[in-house]
Design a protein around this motif. Structure first.
Motif, PDB file in Angstrom:
ATOM      1  N   ILE A  10      -1.080  10.135 -12.300  1.00  0.00           N
ATOM      2  CA  ILE A  10      -2.428   9.824 -10.773  1.00  0.00           C
ATOM      3  C   ILE A  10      -2.153   9.934  -9.535  1.00  0.00           C
ATOM      4  O   ILE A  10      -1.192  10.782  -9.153  1.00  0.00           O
ATOM      5  CB  ILE A  10      -2.682   7.940 -11.566  1.00  0.00           C
ATOM      6  N   MET A  11      -2.925   9.841  -9.271  1.00  0.00           N
ATOM      7  CA  MET A  11      -2.323  10.383  -7.254  1.00  0.00           C
ATOM      8  C   MET A  11      -2.351   9.287  -6.644  1.00  0.00           C
ATOM      9  O   MET A  11      -3.082   8.461  -6.244  1.00  0.00           O
ATOM     10  CB  MET A  11      -3.763  10.769  -6.728  1.00  0.00           C
ATOM     11  N   CYS A  12      -1.349   9.498  -5.685  1.00  0.00           N
ATOM     12  CA  CYS A  12      -0.716   8.366  -4.784  1.00  0.00           C
ATOM     13  C   CYS A  12      -0.348   8.690  -3.627  1.00  0.00           C
ATOM     14  O   CYS A  12       0.051  10.214  -3.060  1.00  0.00           O
ATOM     15  CB  CYS A  12       0.842   7.923  -5.508  1.00  0.00           C
ATOM     16  N   ASP A  13       0.345   7.803  -2.953  1.00  0.00           N
ATOM     17  CA  ASP A  13       1.391   8.588  -1.995  1.00  0.00           C
ATOM     18  C   ASP A  13       2.752   6.886  -1.819  1.00  0.00           C
ATOM     19  O   ASP A  13       2.275   5.969  -3.019  1.00  0.00           O
ATOM     20  CB  ASP A  13       0.700   8.296  -0.707  1.00  0.00           C
ATOM     21  N   TYR A  14       3.409   7.505  -1.290  1.00  0.00           N
ATOM     22  CA  TYR A  14       3.725   6.512  -1.367  1.00  0.00           C
ATOM     23  C   TYR A  14       5.367   6.402  -0.284  1.00  0.00           C
ATOM     24  O   TYR A  14       5.910   7.353   0.116  1.00  0.00           O
ATOM     25  CB  TYR A  14       5.440   6.882  -2.777  1.00  0.00           C
ATOM     26  N   ILE A  15       6.141   5.014  -0.381  1.00  0.00           N
ATOM     27  CA  ILE A  15       7.260   4.858   0.473  1.00  0.00           C
ATOM     28  C   ILE A  15       8.677   4.365  -0.483  1.00  0.00           C
ATOM     29  O   ILE A  15       9.103   4.382  -1.125  1.00  0.00           O
ATOM     30  CB  ILE A  15       6.526   4.034   1.314  1.00  0.00           C
ATOM     31  N   GLY A  16       9.905   5.395  -0.118  1.00  0.00           N
ATOM     32  CA  GLY A  16      10.867   4.705  -0.785  1.00  0.00           C
ATOM     33  C   GLY A  16      11.809   3.654   0.246  1.00  0.00           C
ATOM     34  O   GLY A  16      11.863   3.592   1.239  1.00  0.00           O
ATOM     35  N   ILE A  69       1.659  -0.257  -6.590  1.00  0.00           N
ATOM     36  CA  ILE A  69       2.752  -0.429  -7.281  1.00  0.00           C
ATOM     37  C   ILE A  69       4.139  -0.290  -7.375  1.00  0.00           C
ATOM     38  O   ILE A  69       4.516   0.453  -6.467  1.00  0.00           O
ATOM     39  CB  ILE A  69       2.428   0.408  -8.837  1.00  0.00           C
ATOM     40  N   ILE A  70       5.195  -1.620  -6.954  1.00  0.00           N
ATOM     41  CA  ILE A  70       5.661  -1.523  -5.940  1.00  0.00           C
ATOM     42  C   ILE A  70       6.801  -1.730  -7.791  1.00  0.00           C
ATOM     43  O   ILE A  70       7.083  -2.742  -8.941  1.00  0.00           O
ATOM     44  CB  ILE A  70       6.352  -3.486  -5.832  1.00  0.00           C
ATOM     45  N   ALA A 106      -4.976   9.906   2.285  1.00  0.00           N
ATOM     46  CA  ALA A 106      -3.918   9.534   1.659  1.00  0.00           C
ATOM     47  C   ALA A 106      -3.442   9.744   0.147  1.00  0.00           C
ATOM     48  O   ALA A 106      -2.326   9.959   0.504  1.00  0.00           O
ATOM     49  CB  ALA A 106      -3.634   8.417   2.038  1.00  0.00           C
ATOM     50  N   ASN A 107      -4.144   9.743  -0.598  1.00  0.00           N
ATOM     51  CA  ASN A 107      -3.022   9.865  -1.894  1.00  0.00           C
ATOM     52  C   ASN A 107      -3.181  11.401  -2.464  1.00  0.00           C
ATOM     53  O   ASN A 107      -4.016  11.002  -2.992  1.00  0.00           O
ATOM     54  CB  ASN A 107      -4.216   8.730  -2.616  1.00  0.00           C
ATOM     55  N   PHE A 136       4.164   2.613  -4.384  1.00  0.00           N
ATOM     56  CA  PHE A 136       3.175   3.525  -4.563  1.00  0.00           C
ATOM     57  C   PHE A 136       1.626   3.624  -4.445  1.00  0.00           C
ATOM     58  O   PHE A 136       1.542   1.614  -4.501  1.00  0.00           O
ATOM     59  CB  PHE A 136       3.119   4.084  -6.006  1.00  0.00           C
ATOM     60  N   PHE A 137       1.109   3.639  -3.364  1.00  0.00           N
ATOM     61  CA  PHE A 137       0.075   3.501  -2.969  1.00  0.00           C
ATOM     62  C   PHE A 137      -1.269   4.695  -3.899  1.00  0.00           C
ATOM     63  O   PHE A 137      -1.128   5.673  -3.955  1.00  0.00           O
ATOM     64  CB  PHE A 137      -0.393   3.565  -1.501  1.00  0.00           C
ATOM     65  N   THR A 138      -2.103   4.074  -3.989  1.00  0.00           N
ATOM     66  CA  THR A 138      -3.380   4.762  -5.201  1.00  0.00           C
ATOM     67  C   THR A 138      -4.386   3.525  -5.321  1.00  0.00           C
ATOM     68  O   THR A 138      -4.729   2.874  -5.212  1.00  0.00           O
ATOM     69  CB  THR A 138      -2.431   4.573  -6.515  1.00  0.00           C
ATOM     70  N   GLU A 139      -5.575   4.663  -6.035  1.00  0.00           N
ATOM     71  CA  GLU A 139      -6.390   3.458  -6.807  1.00  0.00           C
ATOM     72  C   GLU A 139      -6.599   3.243  -8.084  1.00  0.00           C
ATOM     73  O   GLU A 139      -7.179   2.605  -7.972  1.00  0.00           O
ATOM     74  CB  GLU A 139      -8.267   4.535  -6.646  1.00  0.00           C
ATOM     75  N   PHE A 140      -5.670   3.683  -8.365  1.00  0.00           N
ATOM     76  CA  PHE A 140      -5.013   3.363  -9.814  1.00  0.00           C
ATOM     77  C   PHE A 140      -5.373   1.964 -10.264  1.00  0.00           C
ATOM     78  O   PHE A 140      -3.801   0.968  -9.715  1.00  0.00           O
ATOM     79  CB  PHE A 140      -4.234   4.152 -10.332  1.00  0.00           C
TER      80      PHE A 140
END
Length: 116
Positions: free
Chosen positions: A37-43, A112-113, A8-9, A62-66
């Motif tokens: 960093i590696m992420c996936d995201y929605i806006g 992360i919002i 996903a990320n 932002f969706f991440t493991e960070f």
């Protein structure tokens, strides 16, 4: 990285972590160098209508493991080497949430919002 996060990320994003402390004028001391960093995201921009008018609530998630993001940091969709997050066009982190790695139990997942 969990198998789900690896799937996903896949989008590079950049985060600038705010240094702890403030100047005498109340401004942040600055930011660490940008970190990819590696992420996936929605806006999307949400609005809440209250008794005193409209309030903008969320800009991006932002969706991440960070695991080191905190309020006051800045994050950007895409890679950047600009040392100034504002010049790079990054958004301020308004909130960070955490939940468990349901499938692999290797690393928690984070959202992360950013606010607008």
């Amino acid at each position: 990285m969990s198998s789900t996060a690896a799937w996903a990320n896949t989008a590079p994003c950049t985060i600038w972590r705010r240094l702890d402390g403030y100047t005498e004028a109340g401004d942040p001391l600055g930011y660490d160098p940008p970190l990819e960093i590696m992420c996936d995201y929605i806006g999307g921009l949400s609005e809440k209508i209250g008794s005193i008018g409209k309030e903008v609530v969320v800009k991006n998630t932002f969706f991440t493991e960070f695991a080191l993001a905190k309020e006051g940091d800045y994050v950007l969709i895409g890679a950047s080497t600009d040392p100034d997050p504002l010049i790079a066009g990054a958004d301020e982190v308004a909130h960070v949430t955490r939940w468990g790695d349901t499938f692999d139990r290797l690393a928690d997942d984070w959202a992360i919002i950013t606010g607008a």
